[in-house]
Design a protein around this motif. Structure first.
Motif, mmCIF file in Angstrom:
data_model
loop_
_atom_site.group_PDB
_atom_site.id
_atom_site.type_symbol
_atom_site.label_atom_id
_atom_site.label_comp_id
_atom_site.label_asym_id
_atom_site.label_seq_id
_atom_site.Cartn_x
_atom_site.Cartn_y
_atom_site.Cartn_z
ATOM 1 N N SER A 239 39.813 27.885 59.863
ATOM 2 C CA SER A 239 40.194 28.820 60.914
ATOM 3 C C SER A 239 39.878 30.240 60.485
ATOM 4 C CB SER A 239 41.680 28.678 61.235
ATOM 5 O OG SER A 239 42.439 29.029 60.107
ATOM 6 N N ASP A 240 39.649 31.065 61.435
ATOM 7 C CA ASP A 240 39.395 32.473 61.201
ATOM 8 C C ASP A 240 40.734 33.133 60.879
ATOM 9 O OD1 ASP A 240 38.689 35.123 61.263
ATOM 10 O OD2 ASP A 240 38.168 35.154 63.390
ATOM 11 N N TYR A 241 40.928 33.548 59.634
ATOM 12 C CA TYR A 241 42.231 34.073 59.229
ATOM 13 C C TYR A 241 42.604 35.335 59.998
ATOM 14 C CZ TYR A 241 40.210 37.754 56.273
ATOM 15 O OH TYR A 241 39.539 38.854 55.824
ATOM 16 N N LEU A 242 41.626 36.119 60.452
ATOM 17 C CA LEU A 242 41.949 37.301 61.246
ATOM 18 C C LEU A 242 42.497 36.893 62.607
ATOM 19 C CD1 LEU A 242 39.009 39.731 60.423
ATOM 20 C CD2 LEU A 242 41.323 39.719 59.495
ATOM 21 N N SER A 243 41.932 35.869 63.200
ATOM 22 C CA SER A 243 42.455 35.375 64.477
ATOM 23 C C SER A 243 43.866 34.836 64.299
ATOM 24 C CB SER A 243 41.546 34.280 65.048
ATOM 25 O OG SER A 243 40.301 34.825 65.403
ATOM 26 N N ASP A 244 44.090 34.150 63.183
ATOM 27 C CA ASP A 244 45.431 33.646 62.887
ATOM 28 C C ASP A 244 46.421 34.802 62.753
ATOM 29 O OD1 ASP A 244 44.397 31.099 62.902
ATOM 30 O OD2 ASP A 244 44.343 30.909 60.716
ATOM 31 N N ALA A 245 46.011 35.854 62.087
ATOM 32 C CA ALA A 245 46.887 37.016 61.918
ATOM 33 C C ALA A 245 47.162 37.685 63.258
ATOM 34 C CB ALA A 245 46.253 38.010 60.944
#
Length: 105
Positions: free
Chosen positions: A11-17
């Motif tokens: 997963s895109d960690y920035l999207s998760d954040a």
């Protein structure tokens, strides 16, 4: 015979954040947020944002319109959203809570 492993899509960690930052909209490579605040709250918020943005070397766009403060992070011509911009968005949320919190007597 070797069994081929399937790659797990990371997963895109920035999207998760970003999912933790309610109210922020992702528009391509930009983050946008509109906050309701009066003129003195806007001034206090803007000052805090500028200090944090300077530290992170980010140039946010901040506008005052009809009792709202509009914030845009990221360069429309940039390649991608950065972790610094997501970090600044989180800090802005904290700053907003601080400047709009009712003061105790």
């Amino acid at each position: 015979m070797r069994v081929r492993r399937q790659r797990v899509k990371t997963s895109d960690y920035l999207s998760d954040a970003l999912t933790l930052l309610s109210g922020w909209e992702r528009d391509g490579v930009q983050l946008k947020r509109e906050l309701a605040c009066d003129d003195s709250q806007h001034a206090a918020l803007t000052e805090r944002i500028k200090v944090a943005a300077d530290t992170l070397r980010i140039r946010p766009s901040i506008r005052r319109t009809d009792g709202h403060t509009q914030i845009c992070l990221g360069d429309r011509d940039g390649d991608a959203l950065t972790d610094g911009e997501v970090t600044l968005a989180a800090r802005i949320e904290d700053f907003y809570r601080t400047v709009t919190a009712p003061h105790s007597p």
